[in-house]
Design a protein around this motif. Structure first.
Motif, mmCIF file in Angstrom:
data_model
loop_
_atom_site.group_PDB
_atom_site.id
_atom_site.type_symbol
_atom_site.label_atom_id
_atom_site.label_comp_id
_atom_site.label_asym_id
_atom_site.label_seq_id
_atom_site.Cartn_x
_atom_site.Cartn_y
_atom_site.Cartn_z
ATOM 1 N N VAL A 1 0.846 -1.197 0.000
ATOM 2 C CA VAL A 1 0.000 0.000 0.000
ATOM 3 C C VAL A 1 0.881 1.246 0.000
ATOM 4 O O VAL A 1 0.627 2.208 -0.729
ATOM 5 C CB VAL A 1 -0.963 0.009 1.209
ATOM 6 C CG1 VAL A 1 -1.722 1.318 1.309
ATOM 7 C CG2 VAL A 1 -1.920 -1.175 1.130
ATOM 8 N N PHE A 2 1.935 1.227 0.810
ATOM 9 C CA PHE A 2 2.844 2.369 0.894
ATOM 10 C C PHE A 2 3.472 2.656 -0.468
ATOM 11 O O PHE A 2 3.479 3.805 -0.922
ATOM 12 C CB PHE A 2 3.930 2.092 1.942
ATOM 13 C CG PHE A 2 4.774 3.285 2.263
ATOM 14 C CD1 PHE A 2 4.349 4.219 3.188
ATOM 15 C CD2 PHE A 2 5.997 3.471 1.644
ATOM 16 C CE1 PHE A 2 5.124 5.330 3.486
ATOM 17 C CE2 PHE A 2 6.773 4.569 1.941
ATOM 18 C CZ PHE A 2 6.342 5.503 2.865
ATOM 19 N N ARG A 3 3.970 1.615 -1.126
ATOM 20 C CA ARG A 3 4.606 1.807 -2.432
ATOM 21 C C ARG A 3 3.601 2.300 -3.473
ATOM 22 O O ARG A 3 3.882 3.216 -4.235
ATOM 23 C CB ARG A 3 5.261 0.510 -2.904
ATOM 24 C CG ARG A 3 6.608 0.249 -2.254
ATOM 25 C CD ARG A 3 7.350 -0.904 -2.893
ATOM 26 N NE ARG A 3 6.779 -2.202 -2.600
ATOM 27 C CZ ARG A 3 6.990 -2.886 -1.487
ATOM 28 N NH1 ARG A 3 7.775 -2.393 -0.561
ATOM 29 N NH2 ARG A 3 6.440 -4.053 -1.298
ATOM 30 N N ARG A 4 2.436 1.692 -3.496
ATOM 31 C CA ARG A 4 1.436 2.006 -4.518
ATOM 32 C C ARG A 4 0.758 3.366 -4.293
ATOM 33 O O ARG A 4 0.618 4.153 -5.219
ATOM 34 C CB ARG A 4 0.402 0.887 -4.566
ATOM 35 C CG ARG A 4 -0.644 1.046 -5.651
ATOM 36 C CD ARG A 4 -1.635 -0.115 -5.680
ATOM 37 N NE ARG A 4 -2.405 -0.207 -4.450
ATOM 38 C CZ ARG A 4 -2.323 -1.208 -3.567
ATOM 39 N NH1 ARG A 4 -1.501 -2.210 -3.765
ATOM 40 N NH2 ARG A 4 -3.052 -1.214 -2.469
ATOM 41 N N GLU A 5 0.361 3.644 -3.055
ATOM 42 C CA GLU A 5 -0.482 4.812 -2.810
ATOM 43 C C GLU A 5 0.248 6.031 -2.257
ATOM 44 O O GLU A 5 -0.275 7.135 -2.330
ATOM 45 C CB GLU A 5 -1.637 4.423 -1.889
ATOM 46 C CG GLU A 5 -2.516 3.345 -2.534
ATOM 47 C CD GLU A 5 -3.813 3.122 -1.792
ATOM 48 O OE1 GLU A 5 -4.467 4.112 -1.412
ATOM 49 O OE2 GLU A 5 -4.162 1.943 -1.594
ATOM 50 N N ILE A 6 1.421 5.845 -1.717
ATOM 51 C CA ILE A 6 2.179 6.988 -1.190
ATOM 52 C C ILE A 6 3.313 7.349 -2.156
ATOM 53 O O ILE A 6 3.406 8.478 -2.622
ATOM 54 C CB ILE A 6 2.766 6.703 0.213
ATOM 55 C CG1 ILE A 6 1.700 6.232 1.191
ATOM 56 C CG2 ILE A 6 3.522 7.931 0.736
ATOM 57 C CD1 ILE A 6 0.549 7.175 1.415
ATOM 58 N N ILE A 7 4.153 6.390 -2.469
ATOM 59 C CA ILE A 7 5.317 6.664 -3.320
ATOM 60 C C ILE A 7 4.925 6.787 -4.787
ATOM 61 O O ILE A 7 5.416 7.657 -5.489
ATOM 62 C CB ILE A 7 6.404 5.589 -3.119
ATOM 63 C CG1 ILE A 7 6.942 5.701 -1.695
ATOM 64 C CG2 ILE A 7 7.507 5.760 -4.149
ATOM 65 C CD1 ILE A 7 7.970 4.691 -1.327
ATOM 66 N N GLY A 8 4.033 5.941 -5.245
ATOM 67 C CA GLY A 8 3.599 6.010 -6.641
ATOM 68 C C GLY A 8 4.757 5.798 -7.598
ATOM 69 O O GLY A 8 5.545 4.872 -7.448
ATOM 70 N N SER A 9 4.895 6.688 -8.566
ATOM 71 C CA SER A 9 5.925 6.532 -9.607
ATOM 72 C C SER A 9 7.262 7.156 -9.222
ATOM 73 O O SER A 9 8.223 7.082 -9.978
ATOM 74 C CB SER A 9 5.426 7.145 -10.915
ATOM 75 O OG SER A 9 5.215 8.528 -10.745
ATOM 76 N N MET A 10 7.336 7.752 -8.055
ATOM 77 C CA MET A 10 8.577 8.389 -7.620
ATOM 78 C C MET A 10 9.632 7.330 -7.308
ATOM 79 O O MET A 10 9.308 6.192 -6.968
ATOM 80 C CB MET A 10 8.306 9.229 -6.381
ATOM 81 C CG MET A 10 9.471 10.048 -5.976
ATOM 82 S SD MET A 10 9.048 11.092 -4.580
ATOM 83 C CE MET A 10 10.648 11.801 -4.302
ATOM 84 N N ASP A 11 10.911 7.697 -7.392
ATOM 85 C CA ASP A 11 11.980 6.790 -7.025
ATOM 86 C C ASP A 11 11.824 6.402 -5.555
ATOM 87 O O ASP A 11 11.785 7.274 -4.673
ATOM 88 C CB ASP A 11 13.340 7.459 -7.248
ATOM 89 C CG ASP A 11 14.481 6.568 -6.822
ATOM 90 O OD1 ASP A 11 14.725 5.549 -7.491
ATOM 91 O OD2 ASP A 11 15.119 6.888 -5.793
ATOM 92 N N GLU A 12 11.699 5.114 -5.305
ATOM 93 C CA GLU A 12 11.372 4.621 -3.963
ATOM 94 C C GLU A 12 12.427 4.998 -2.923
ATOM 95 O O GLU A 12 12.102 5.458 -1.831
ATOM 96 C CB GLU A 12 11.184 3.104 -4.005
ATOM 97 C CG GLU A 12 10.636 2.533 -2.748
ATOM 98 C CD GLU A 12 10.264 1.060 -2.880
ATOM 99 O OE1 GLU A 12 10.150 0.415 -1.817
ATOM 100 O OE2 GLU A 12 10.091 0.563 -3.996
ATOM 101 N N ARG A 13 13.686 4.795 -3.236
ATOM 102 C CA ARG A 13 14.771 5.089 -2.281
ATOM 103 C C ARG A 13 14.797 6.580 -1.942
ATOM 104 O O ARG A 13 14.904 6.970 -0.781
ATOM 105 C CB ARG A 13 16.113 4.642 -2.867
ATOM 106 C CG ARG A 13 17.349 5.081 -2.095
ATOM 107 C CD ARG A 13 17.516 4.408 -0.791
ATOM 108 N NE ARG A 13 17.691 2.982 -0.990
ATOM 109 C CZ ARG A 13 17.769 2.113 -0.004
ATOM 110 N NH1 ARG A 13 17.704 2.520 1.229
ATOM 111 N NH2 ARG A 13 17.904 0.842 -0.228
#
Length: 157
Positions: A99-111
């Motif tokens: 959920v964090f990756r999909r809905e907060i970070i989205g397409s931004m570089d995760e690191r």
């Protein structure tokens, strides 16, 4: 260019006027955009804050505060994670990694996003420096979750 135009007599201003005006415009622009933090980094902060504000009551289960009877257990649809009340009575949130990756970070570089959020104190790291905390959530197995401190809802950070 403005200073060159002044020097060549094309503009009737005193020397330094164009430079001073440009500096003022730049400072005003920085203030208007909210500082020098990259837009993408401000956006990930906003997404996290907005996500908690919009879904804090509906998509977060409270397994640490289960009622004594199962008749009054609130139903959580489309679970984003869990929440727990601190000793001060303020909610802290724990978001599932997907959920964090999909809905907060989205397409931004995760690191980059996680580094920024951690530096701003909007996600907490564990003792080993990992971005997720290993927690034993009542009724579930041990799991890794993003820990979001109560300060996430404190105005404009």
């Amino acid at each position: 260019v403005g200073e060159l135009a002044i020097e060549l007599g094309l503009l009737p201003w005193p020397a330094g006027t164009a430079s001073t005006a440009c500096q003022r415009l730049f400072k005003d622009w920085i203030a208007l955009r909210g500082g020098t933090i990259a837009h993408e980094l401000r956006e990930v902060e906003t997404r996290l804050r907005t996500f908690i504000a919009e879904h804090g009551s509906s998509r977060f289960e409270t397994p640490w505060e289960q009622p004594e009877t199962s008749e009054h257990v609130p139903k959580v649809i489309n679970r984003a994670g869990f929440k727990n009340r601190t000793s001060a009575g303020i909610w802290e949130y724990f978001i599932l990694p997907d959920v964090f990756r999909r809905e907060i970070i989205g397409s931004m570089d995760e690191r980059t996003a996680k580094d920024h959020l951690a530096k701003r104190g909007l996600i907490l790291r564990d003792d080993a420096g990992k971005y997720t905390m290993s927690l034993r959530v009542p009724g579930y197995n041990q799991m890794r979750l993003y820990a979001i401190p109560p300060k996430v809802l404190e105005g404009d950070l």
